[in-house]
Design an enzyme around this catalytic site. Structure first.
Site, PDB file in Angstrom:
ATOM      1  N   GLU A 252      43.077  31.881  42.671  1.00  0.00           N
ATOM      2  CA  GLU A 252      43.885  30.808  43.495  1.00  0.00           C
ATOM      3  C   GLU A 252      45.226  30.633  42.824  1.00  0.00           C
ATOM      4  O   GLU A 252      46.060  30.034  43.499  1.00  0.00           O
ATOM      5  CB  GLU A 252      42.811  29.517  43.281  1.00  0.00           C
ATOM      6  CG  GLU A 252      43.189  28.376  44.437  1.00  0.00           C
ATOM      7  CD  GLU A 252      42.155  27.336  44.260  1.00  0.00           C
ATOM      8  OE1 GLU A 252      41.146  27.176  43.714  1.00  0.00           O
ATOM      9  OE2 GLU A 252      42.575  26.537  45.076  1.00  0.00           O
ATOM     10  N   HIS A 279      24.944  49.394  35.688  1.00  0.00           N
ATOM     11  CA  HIS A 279      24.292  50.227  36.786  1.00  0.00           C
ATOM     12  C   HIS A 279      24.835  49.884  37.968  1.00  0.00           C
ATOM     13  O   HIS A 279      23.736  50.147  38.990  1.00  0.00           O
ATOM     14  CB  HIS A 279      22.848  49.739  36.166  1.00  0.00           C
ATOM     15  CG  HIS A 279      22.519  50.055  35.151  1.00  0.00           C
ATOM     16  ND1 HIS A 279      21.728  51.291  34.769  1.00  0.00           N
ATOM     17  CD2 HIS A 279      22.581  49.487  33.638  1.00  0.00           C
ATOM     18  CE1 HIS A 279      21.546  51.344  33.300  1.00  0.00           C
ATOM     19  NE2 HIS A 279      21.956  50.215  32.800  1.00  0.00           N
ATOM     20  N   LYS A 395      41.518  23.797  54.774  1.00  0.00           N
ATOM     21  CA  LYS A 395      41.248  22.514  54.797  1.00  0.00           C
ATOM     22  C   LYS A 395      41.679  21.665  56.020  1.00  0.00           C
ATOM     23  O   LYS A 395      40.854  20.827  56.755  1.00  0.00           O
ATOM     24  CB  LYS A 395      41.354  21.720  53.506  1.00  0.00           C
ATOM     25  CG  LYS A 395      40.695  22.306  52.121  1.00  0.00           C
ATOM     26  CD  LYS A 395      41.198  21.158  51.071  1.00  0.00           C
ATOM     27  CE  LYS A 395      40.662  21.689  49.862  1.00  0.00           C
ATOM     28  NZ  LYS A 395      40.898  20.784  48.762  1.00  0.00           N
TER      29      LYS A 395
HETATM   30  O1  PA5 Z   1      42.077  24.311  42.028  1.00  0.00           O
HETATM   31  C1  PA5 Z   1      42.201  23.610  42.973  1.00  0.00           C
HETATM   32  O2  PA5 Z   1      42.787  22.787  43.354  1.00  0.00           O
HETATM   33  C2  PA5 Z   1      40.813  23.645  44.226  1.00  0.00           C
HETATM   34  O3  PA5 Z   1      40.051  24.630  43.913  1.00  0.00           O
HETATM   35  C3  PA5 Z   1      40.395  22.246  44.079  1.00  0.00           C
HETATM   36  O4  PA5 Z   1      39.682  22.219  42.880  1.00  0.00           O
HETATM   37  C4  PA5 Z   1      39.076  22.303  44.992  1.00  0.00           C
HETATM   38  O5  PA5 Z   1      39.678  22.392  46.498  1.00  0.00           O
HETATM   39  C5  PA5 Z   1      38.205  20.659  45.226  1.00  0.00           C
HETATM   40  O6  PA5 Z   1      39.463  19.786  45.355  1.00  0.00           O
HETATM   41  P1  PA5 Z   1      39.288  18.432  44.984  1.00  0.00           P
HETATM   42  O7  PA5 Z   1      39.143  18.251  43.529  1.00  0.00           O
HETATM   43  O8  PA5 Z   1      40.323  17.730  45.576  1.00  0.00           O
HETATM   44  O9  PA5 Z   1      38.044  17.791  45.833  1.00  0.00           O
END
Ligand code: PA5
Length: 406
Positions: A252, A279, A395
Site C-alpha cells: 500500500e 515445498h 471505498k
Molecule cells: O493504511 C491505511 O491507511 C489503510 O489500510 C487503513 O488502515 C484501512 O483502510 C482502514 O482505515 P480506517 O482505519 O480509517 O478505518
C-alpha cells in the site's frame, strides 16, 4: 537483531539523499516519534477495564488491525496472556458468526478502531455487534481527533482515544491503535517500544542499522524494475501475521503513481513461511524469473527444547540422522540450507534478519526496521509512501453503490 546482506550497493550519494530526506520527513510524518511516546496514559486506561473482562475484540481493518495481530500472534505461543484477543476484520458473515461463537459478550470489551471513522467494513460489523451488546460501556473507540466517529462516541457516552493525525493507518501499530489492545492482553508494550527505539537510534545516530538499511533500500530502489517482487521468508509460524502486516505496509505504500513522472511503479510484497513454503513457492524463486529478492527471518533461540526422539523406523534407517535433534535446531538448519542453495544461484538478492528470540523488543525492532525501509525505498522510487488513493477509490465507489443499493 542482526541483518546480513548478500549483496552490495555502495553509492554513497544516493544513500545520503535518502537519509537526508528521511531526517527531514520526521518533521511532519508522525510514526517516527512513536517509539519515544509516554505510555502512561495507555496503561492508565487499561486499568479502567474490569478484571472480569477476559476477551478483547478489535473491530477494524487494514492498518487498524494487522499490526496488533502481528505482535499478538508472535508473542502468544511463548507467553501466557492476560486476555484473549480476537479481530473482527471482515464482512464475511461466516467469519463474524465463527468469531462470535468464541466469545462471551458479557466478558468482552470491544475496541472499535478506525482512523477515518468511516470504513464500511468496520461500521457494518460494529452495527451488528452493537445490536447484540447494547451497553456502550463495552466499547472503546480509537480514531483521529475530530472525526465523525469521535462525535458519535462522545454523544453515545463512550470512551474515545486518539491516534496522532500525522500517523497513517499502516504505520500506526506503535500508537494507541496497536498498543491498547496489546497492553490489555498483557503484552509488554514498554519493551515493544524499547525495541523500536533501539532500532530508531541505531539508524538516526550513525549506528549499525544506518549503513545496512541505506544499502538495502538503495539496492531495492535502484533495481526496482528487475527485482520488483520482495519476499519475506520467515522460519517460524509465529511470524505468519507479521508477513500479512508487511504485505500491507509494503504494497500500500510503494505501489503508486510516481510523484515526478507519468508512470506507475510498485514493489510487490510476498510473505512466505518456512519450512512449509520450501515445498511450494521456493521452486519459483530458485528457478523462476529473476525478479525476486528474498529476506530470510530466523529466530536464533526458540526457547524450546522439543526434540525428535531416538527412534529407528524399520526400512527407514536413513532418517535416523534426525534422532535426538531439537526441532529448533532442525528448522534453522532447514533455513540455512535454503539460503545456501539460493546463494549458489548467484543472481538472487538475499539477506537474513536474525532475531535473538521471541520477545516484544525483537518484534518492536523488526516493525520499525520495516517501517524505515519502506520510507527509504518510497523516497528513492519517488512515490508518496503515506497516501493510498487506490484504496480510497474503491471505498468511494462502494459508498456510491451502497447509496443506490445496487
Ligand atoms: O493504511 C491505511 O491507511 C489503510 O489500510 C487503513 O488502515 C484501512 O483502510 C482502514 O482505515 P480506517 O482505519 O480509517 O478505518
Amino acid at each position: 537483531m542482526i541483518n546480513t546482506l548478500y549483496f552490495t550497493f555502495t553509492d554513497k550519494a544516493i544513500q545520503k539523499k535518502a537519509f537526508d530526506a528521511i531526517v527531514k520527513e520526521q518533521e511532519h510524518i508522525g510514526y517516527y516519534n512513536l517509539p519515544d511516546q509516554d505510555i502512561a496514559p495507555i496503561l492508565e486506561y487499561c486499568s479502567t477495564i474490569s478484571e472480569a473482562i477476559d476477551t478483547i475484540a478489535v473491530i477494524g481493518i487494514g492498518g487498524s488491525s494487522l499490526g496488533a495481530k502481528a505482535v499478538y500472534e508472535f508473542i502468544r505461543p511463548n507467553k501466557s496472556m492476560k486476555r484473549k484477543l480476537y479481530f473482527f476484520e471482515s464482512t464475511d458473515p461466516v467469519n463474524i458468526t465463527t468469531l462470535l461463537e468464541k466469545i462471551d459478550l458479557s466478558r468482552t470489551h470491544f475496541l472499535v478502531i478506525s482512523k477515518s471513522g468511516s470504513t464500511v467494513e468496520t461500521f457494518s460489523v460494529y452495527k451488528y455487534l452493537y445490536a447484540l451488546q447494547t451497553d456502550i460501556s463495552s466499547f472503546t473507540f480509537i480514531t483521529d481527533p475530530g472525526s465523525a466517529l469521535e462525535n458519535y462516541a462522545h454523544e453515545a457516552g463512550a470512551s474515545v482515544l486518539h491516534l496522532p493525525k500525522n500517523v497513517g493507518g499502516r504505520f500506526s501499530v506503535l500508537s494507541t491503535v496497536g498498543l491498547l489492545p496489546l497492553a490489555l492482553c498483557g503484552i509488554d508494550i514498554k519493551a515493544l517500544l524499547e525495541g523500536a527505539k533501539g532500532l530508531k537510534e541505531s539508524f538516526f545516530n550513525d549506528g549499525y542499522m544506518k549503513g545496512i538499511l541505506l544499502e538495502k533500500a538503495s539496492f531495492y530502489a535502484k533495481h526496482h524494475a528487475q527485482y520488483h517482487i520482495n519476499c519475506i521468508f520467515a522460519y517460524s509460524e509465529s511470524l505468519k501475521y507479521f508477513c500479512e502486516w508487511y504485505v500491507q505496509l509494503w504494497g500500500e505504500s510503494l505501489g503508486k503513481h510516481q510523484r515526478h513522472s507519468a508512470f506507475n511503479v510498485g514493489l510487490t510484497p510476498i510473505g512466505l513461511i518456512g519450512p512449509k513454503d520450501q515445498h511450494s513457492f521456493l521452486q519459483l524463486i530458485m528457478e523462476g524469473t529473476r525478479d525476486k529478492s528474498v529476506t530470510f527471518i530466523k529466530i536464533e533461540d526458540f526457547q524450546d527444547t522439543l526434540t525428535i526422539p531416538n527412534v529407528s523406523l524399520p526400512h527407514m534407517e536413513a532418517l535416523d540422522m534426525l534422532n535426538d535433534l531439537p526441532f529448533a535446531k532442525l528448522i534453522n538448519m532447514q533455513c540455512d540450507s535454503v539460503i545456501e542453495a539460493l546463494h549458489e544461484q548467484n543472481d538472487i538478492p538475499l539477506d537474513t534478519l536474525t532475531l535473538s528470540n521471541i520477545s516484544e523488543s525483537n518484534i518492536g525492532a523488526l516493525i520499525f526496521y520495516y517501517e524505515l525501509l519502506t520510507s527509504l525505498v518510497g523516497e528513492l522510487i519517488d512515490v508518496n509512501t503515506y497516501d493510498q488513493p487506490g484504496v480510497e477509490a474503491g471505498k468511494v465507489i462502494l459508498k456510491k453503490k451502497l447509496s443506490q443499493k445496487m
